[in-house]
Design an enzyme around this catalytic site. Structure first.
Site, PDB file in Angstrom:
ATOM      1  CB  SER A  20      -0.965   0.004   1.190  1.00  0.00           C
ATOM      2  OG  SER A  20      -0.264   0.160   2.404  1.00  0.00           O
ATOM      3  CB  CYS A  21       4.154   2.092   1.532  1.00  0.00           C
ATOM      4  SG  CYS A  21       3.687   2.189   3.268  1.00  0.00           S
ATOM      5  CG  LEU A  22       5.944  -0.454  -3.271  1.00  0.00           C
ATOM      6  CD1 LEU A  22       6.041  -1.880  -3.787  1.00  0.00           C
ATOM      7  CD2 LEU A  22       6.975   0.424  -3.938  1.00  0.00           C
ATOM      8  CG  ASN A  23      -0.615   0.306  -4.742  1.00  0.00           C
ATOM      9  OD1 ASN A  23      -0.004   0.063  -5.776  1.00  0.00           O
ATOM     10  ND2 ASN A  23      -1.386  -0.580  -4.155  1.00  0.00           N
ATOM     11  NE  ARG A  26       4.564   0.506  -7.845  1.00  0.00           N
ATOM     12  CZ  ARG A  26       4.434  -0.770  -7.565  1.00  0.00           C
ATOM     13  NH1 ARG A  26       3.233  -1.283  -7.317  1.00  0.00           N
ATOM     14  NH2 ARG A  26       5.489  -1.547  -7.531  1.00  0.00           N
ATOM     15  CD  GLU A 146       8.539   3.868  -5.004  1.00  0.00           C
ATOM     16  OE1 GLU A 146       8.133   2.746  -4.652  1.00  0.00           O
ATOM     17  OE2 GLU A 146       9.118   4.634  -4.228  1.00  0.00           O
ATOM     18  CB  THR A 148      10.993  -2.089 -14.015  1.00  0.00           C
ATOM     19  OG1 THR A 148      10.404  -3.401 -13.945  1.00  0.00           O
ATOM     20  CG2 THR A 148      12.232  -2.027 -13.140  1.00  0.00           C
ATOM     21  CG  PHE A 166       4.471 -11.770 -10.765  1.00  0.00           C
ATOM     22  CD1 PHE A 166       4.169 -11.571  -9.434  1.00  0.00           C
ATOM     23  CD2 PHE A 166       3.709 -11.094 -11.713  1.00  0.00           C
ATOM     24  CE1 PHE A 166       3.146 -10.735  -9.047  1.00  0.00           C
ATOM     25  CE2 PHE A 166       2.679 -10.242 -11.335  1.00  0.00           C
ATOM     26  CZ  PHE A 166       2.398 -10.063 -10.009  1.00  0.00           C
TER      27      PHE A 166
END
Length: 167
Positions: A20-23, A26, A146, A148, A166
């Site tokens: 959720s931090c990545l989102n 992004r 964040e 590729t 994946f």
């Protein structure tokens, strides 16, 4: 490190917290790409109106106008993508795949706008008088952190097919 149970976030299990931090990151990037693209476009437009070649402003040439039109469309499309994702986010309906779509599409478009702007400014784009080269370099790095392009593409692919490529 051991923490007391009171230090654990409620309702967060597994990778949900870090992802959720990545989102969020992004989401910020997809908006930043719009700003960088707009800055590059505005600089190319201004330069093409002021710089002359053969006694005419660059903006008077058909190919220059085509490049400006294409960049204008790319900037507007990226902004609309960001606005729509913002609306979905405000209603808690945005998905990670939609954010991946926005980051991938907006950074890709912004890079194209920056590269076209750099070409339009010619050697002037490499001077400190212009910010196009700085934006282009920043966008090159943003394209890889964040997540590729490949990671975002397979995330979108999983949402489209229901099959994870994946593990």
């Amino acid at each position: 490190m051991r923490l007391p149970s009171a230090a654990v976030f409620p309702d967060v299990r597994g990778l949900k917290g870090p992802l959720s931090c990545l989102n969020e990151a992004r989401y910020g990037i997809l908006w930043g790409a719009v700003g960088a693209a707009r800055s590059c476009f505005c600089e190319a437009l201004e330069y093409s109106l002021l710089r002359t070649q053969f006694g005419r402003p660059l903006a008077e040439f058909q190919l220059t106008q085509r490049k400006l039109a294409d960049m204008s469309i790319a900037v507007a499309s990226a902004a609309l993508t960001a606005v729509q994702l913002g609306r979905l986010k405000d209603t808690h309906c945005v998905t990670p795949e939609q954010i991946s779509h926005g980051k991938l599409a907006n950074v890709r478009s912004a890079l194209e706008v920056a590269r076209t702007s750099r070409a339009m400014l010619g050697a002037a784009s490499t001077t400190l008088d212009h910010s196009v080269m700085r934006h282009m370099n920043n966008l090159e790095t943003v394209a890889t952190y964040e997540g590729t392009e490949e990671m975002h593409a397979i995330s979108i692919g999983r949402a489209l097919t229901g099959i994870a490529a994946f593990r």
